[in-house]
Design a protein around this motif. Structure first.
Motif, PDB file in Angstrom:
ATOM      1  N   ARG A 119      53.108  32.994  31.007  1.00 38.58           N
ATOM      2  CA  ARG A 119      52.172  31.186  30.863  1.00 38.58           C
ATOM      3  C   ARG A 119      51.298  30.841  31.639  1.00 38.58           C
ATOM      4  NH1 ARG A 119      58.032  30.503  30.699  1.00 38.58           N
ATOM      5  NH2 ARG A 119      58.271  29.875  32.368  1.00 38.58           N
TER       6      ARG A 119
ATOM      7  N   VAL B 273      48.990  32.842  33.343  1.00 35.84           N
ATOM      8  CA  VAL B 273      48.028  33.430  32.169  1.00 35.84           C
ATOM      9  C   VAL B 273      47.112  32.944  31.343  1.00 35.84           C
ATOM     10  CG1 VAL B 273      46.828  35.876  31.781  1.00 35.84           C
ATOM     11  CG2 VAL B 273      48.320  35.781  33.549  1.00 35.84           C
ATOM     12  N   LEU B 274      48.500  32.482  30.767  1.00 30.38           N
ATOM     13  CA  LEU B 274      47.740  31.462  29.622  1.00 30.38           C
ATOM     14  C   LEU B 274      46.891  30.110  30.003  1.00 30.38           C
ATOM     15  CD1 LEU B 274      50.048  32.348  26.642  1.00 30.38           C
ATOM     16  CD2 LEU B 274      47.705  33.707  26.379  1.00 30.38           C
ATOM     17  N   LYS B 275      48.180  29.412  31.110  1.00 25.35           N
ATOM     18  CA  LYS B 275      47.866  28.281  30.996  1.00 25.35           C
ATOM     19  C   LYS B 275      46.385  27.718  31.475  1.00 25.35           C
ATOM     20  CE  LYS B 275      49.659  25.768  35.049  1.00 25.35           C
ATOM     21  NZ  LYS B 275      50.637  26.025  35.891  1.00 25.35           N
ATOM     22  N   THR B 276      45.990  29.179  32.018  1.00 26.52           N
ATOM     23  CA  THR B 276      44.483  28.545  33.084  1.00 26.52           C
ATOM     24  C   THR B 276      43.237  29.038  31.908  1.00 26.52           C
ATOM     25  OG1 THR B 276      43.808  30.455  33.340  1.00 26.52           O
ATOM     26  CG2 THR B 276      45.039  29.671  35.226  1.00 26.52           C
ATOM     27  N   LYS B 277      43.211  28.903  30.649  1.00 26.53           N
ATOM     28  CA  LYS B 277      42.693  29.422  29.907  1.00 26.53           C
ATOM     29  C   LYS B 277      42.148  28.411  28.616  1.00 26.53           C
ATOM     30  CE  LYS B 277      41.824  33.593  31.266  1.00 26.53           C
ATOM     31  NZ  LYS B 277      41.097  33.549  32.583  1.00 26.53           N
ATOM     32  N   ALA B 278      41.322  27.968  28.889  1.00 28.62           N
ATOM     33  CA  ALA B 278      41.660  26.238  28.087  1.00 28.62           C
ATOM     34  C   ALA B 278      41.343  27.087  26.576  1.00 28.62           C
ATOM     35  CB  ALA B 278      40.430  25.562  28.511  1.00 28.62           C
ATOM     36  N   SER B 279      40.963  28.019  25.621  1.00 29.70           N
ATOM     37  CA  SER B 279      41.237  28.524  24.212  1.00 29.70           C
ATOM     38  C   SER B 279      40.444  29.582  24.284  1.00 29.70           C
ATOM     39  CB  SER B 279      40.710  27.430  23.406  1.00 29.70           C
ATOM     40  OG  SER B 279      39.017  27.738  23.467  1.00 29.70           O
ATOM     41  N   PHE B 280      40.915  29.994  22.747  1.00 30.17           N
ATOM     42  CA  PHE B 280      40.507  31.701  23.058  1.00 30.17           C
ATOM     43  C   PHE B 280      39.783  31.726  21.873  1.00 30.17           C
ATOM     44  CE2 PHE B 280      44.662  31.843  24.764  1.00 30.17           C
ATOM     45  CZ  PHE B 280      43.892  33.261  26.092  1.00 30.17           C
TER      46      PHE B 280
ATOM     47  N   ALA C 137      42.121  38.236  20.756  1.00 32.63           N
ATOM     48  CA  ALA C 137      41.825  38.357  21.852  1.00 32.63           C
ATOM     49  C   ALA C 137      42.809  37.420  22.888  1.00 32.63           C
ATOM     50  CB  ALA C 137      40.538  37.425  21.521  1.00 32.63           C
ATOM     51  N   ALA C 138      43.754  36.310  22.706  1.00 30.22           N
ATOM     52  CA  ALA C 138      44.970  36.343  22.743  1.00 30.22           C
ATOM     53  C   ALA C 138      45.843  36.953  23.040  1.00 30.22           C
ATOM     54  CB  ALA C 138      46.053  34.502  22.637  1.00 30.22           C
TER      55      ALA C 138
ATOM     56  N   LEU D  46      44.651  39.555  25.693  1.00 26.91           N
ATOM     57  CA  LEU D  46      44.615  39.350  27.119  1.00 26.91           C
ATOM     58  C   LEU D  46      46.008  39.765  27.753  1.00 26.91           C
ATOM     59  CD1 LEU D  46      44.029  37.708  29.587  1.00 26.91           C
ATOM     60  CD2 LEU D  46      44.547  35.692  28.878  1.00 26.91           C
TER      61      LEU D  46
END
Length: 80
Positions: free
Chosen positions: A26, A28-35, A40-41, A44
């Protein structure tokens, strides 16, 4: 679960480990706005899992005692 000795119960109880793994994903995923795509997700998450797995090198506490308890309880399923 309570029918097992304390050593085996400690090995079975993995809630903290699983929650820690999910927390790292979470983070790592939280820092990315969208994929752009689901792929791509997925890529990652795969790379992050590889990094997390490299850190899991510590030995299991009291492993010889746990292994003995497992051998006693599950002698027909445990090949030593």
């Amino acid at each position: 679960m309570f029918a097992y000795p304390a050593e085996i119960r400690r090995l079975i109880y993995t809630t903290n480990t699983v929650e820690g793994y999910h927390r790292q994903l979470r983070k790592v995923l939280k820092t990315k706005a969208s994929f752009p795509t689901d792929e791509a997700a997925r890529k990652l998450l795969y790379l992050v899992t590889q990094d997390i797995a490299r850190k899991w090198t510590g030995p299991i506490f009291n492993w010889p005692l746990i292994l003995n308890q497992l051998a006693i309880r599950f002698e027909d399923r445990l090949a030593l």
